[in-house]
Design an enzyme around this catalytic site. Structure first.
Site, PDB file in Angstrom:
ATOM      1  CE  LYS A  89      -2.077  -0.903   4.154  1.00  0.00           C
ATOM      2  NZ  LYS A  89      -1.352  -2.126   4.302  1.00  0.00           N
ATOM      3  NE  ARG A 133      -4.245  -1.001   9.922  1.00  0.00           N
ATOM      4  CZ  ARG A 133      -3.285  -0.483   9.198  1.00  0.00           C
ATOM      5  NH1 ARG A 133      -3.363   0.757   9.013  1.00  0.00           N
ATOM      6  NH2 ARG A 133      -2.283  -1.161   9.204  1.00  0.00           N
ATOM      7  NE  ARG A 153       7.718  -2.655   6.218  1.00  0.00           N
ATOM      8  CZ  ARG A 153       6.702  -2.641   6.398  1.00  0.00           C
ATOM      9  NH1 ARG A 153       5.906  -1.972   5.351  1.00  0.00           N
ATOM     10  NH2 ARG A 153       5.929  -2.930   7.319  1.00  0.00           N
ATOM     11  NE  ARG A 201       6.139  -0.647   9.775  1.00  0.00           N
ATOM     12  CZ  ARG A 201       5.051  -0.362   9.268  1.00  0.00           C
ATOM     13  NH1 ARG A 201       5.016   0.183   8.135  1.00  0.00           N
ATOM     14  NH2 ARG A 201       4.024  -0.871   9.710  1.00  0.00           N
ATOM     15  NE  ARG A 231       1.826  -4.759  11.041  1.00  0.00           N
ATOM     16  CZ  ARG A 231       3.113  -4.425  10.221  1.00  0.00           C
ATOM     17  NH1 ARG A 231       4.173  -4.725  10.861  1.00  0.00           N
ATOM     18  NH2 ARG A 231       2.963  -3.866   9.363  1.00  0.00           N
TER      19      ARG A 231
END
Ligand code: AP5
Ligand code: MG
Ligand code: ZN
Length: 214
Positions: free
Chosen positions: A13, A88, A127, A160, A171
């Site tokens: 996203k 969300r 990531r 992160r 998540r």
């Protein structure tokens, strides 16, 4: 144009939202980025949201909605915006629709970046993000020119806090339970467009441009 990016954590996203924002010259509004900036700066909001984020849980709707409505009320959002990570939950979507409707406005497209769960874990743990400009890389799929360094601003890239394996799994559960119902919500409104998020970054982008128009 007012656009929403939907999709699981790690679906891409943020990656696509930044490219769309550049292409159309519209602000990229990410609630996750706003929260992380506040954590970094040590604000009251940052202190309040950190424990939710570190556990992979959603920040309560009331707090999130207030932050988002403040942001999209700013001057630069008047002609359009791209929302990444909001809404969300169904209540978040309803509040947004109501706020826009009061201005005689509405969301134009909800772009659902579809990536199966089995792809997600590898994406998240690989990531790396730039703490300064927000650029996102992947150590295998989208590496920076120089390992560990942002192409744009030369800063050291970071992992992160919520990209640890256990937190990513949590998540994903939260996504399926609380966020996935939004797919049907926007489908019923006739503005849902689902794209294959497992394609290469540039191909995903092309598919989005084909939907939004030049
Ligand atoms: P948020 O920051 O929104 O995180 P998320 O939804 O979990 O999504 P990510 O940012 O992890 O993934 P992404 O889809 O942006 O993927 P990316 O482009 O980076 O939210 C974090 C937390 O904040 C939440 O858990 C919650 O606590 C709180 N929060 C935020 N908004 C909230 C709200 N509205 N309500 C309540 N709480 C809220 O890509 C992932 C990786 O894949 C990258 O390494 C990238 O380089 C790579 N990649 C991207 N595209 C491709 C491709 N096509 N091929 C290969 N690799 C790719
Ligand atoms: Mg993101
Ligand atoms: Zn950078």
């Amino acid at each position: 144009m007012k656009i929403i990016m939907l999709g699981a954590p790690g679906a891409g996203k943020g990656t696509q939202a930044k490219m769309i924002a550049d292409q159309y010259g519209m602000p990229h509004v990410s609630t996750g980025d706003i929260f992380r900036a506040n954590i970094k700066e040590g604000t009251e909001l940052g202190k309040e949201v950190k424990s939710y984020m570190d556990q992979g849980l959603l920040v309560p709707d009331e707090l999130t909605v207030k932050i988002l409505l403040d942001r999209v009320g700013k001057e630069d959002c008047q002609n359009g915006f791209i929302l990444d990570g909001f809404p969300r939950t169904i209540p978040q979507a309803e509040v947004l629709d109501k706020a826009l409707a009061e201005l005689g406005d509405a969301i134009d497209y909800a772009i659902n970046v579809d990536v199966p769960d089995e792809h997600i874990i590898g994406r998240m743990t690989g990531r790396r993000a730039c703490p300064t400009c927000g650029a996102t890389y992947h150590i295998v799929h989208i590496p920076p020119r120089q390992e560990g360094i942002c192409d744009g601003c030369g800063k050291e890239l970071v992992l992160r806090d919520d990209d640890k394996l256990e937190t990513v799994k949590k998540r994903l559960d939260v996504y399926h339970e609380q966020t996935q119902p939004l797919i049907e919500y926007y489908q019923e409104k006739g503005i849902l467009r689902t794209i294959n998020g497992t394609a290469a970054m540039q191909d995903v982008f092309t598919e989005i441009i084909n939907i939004l128009g030049k």
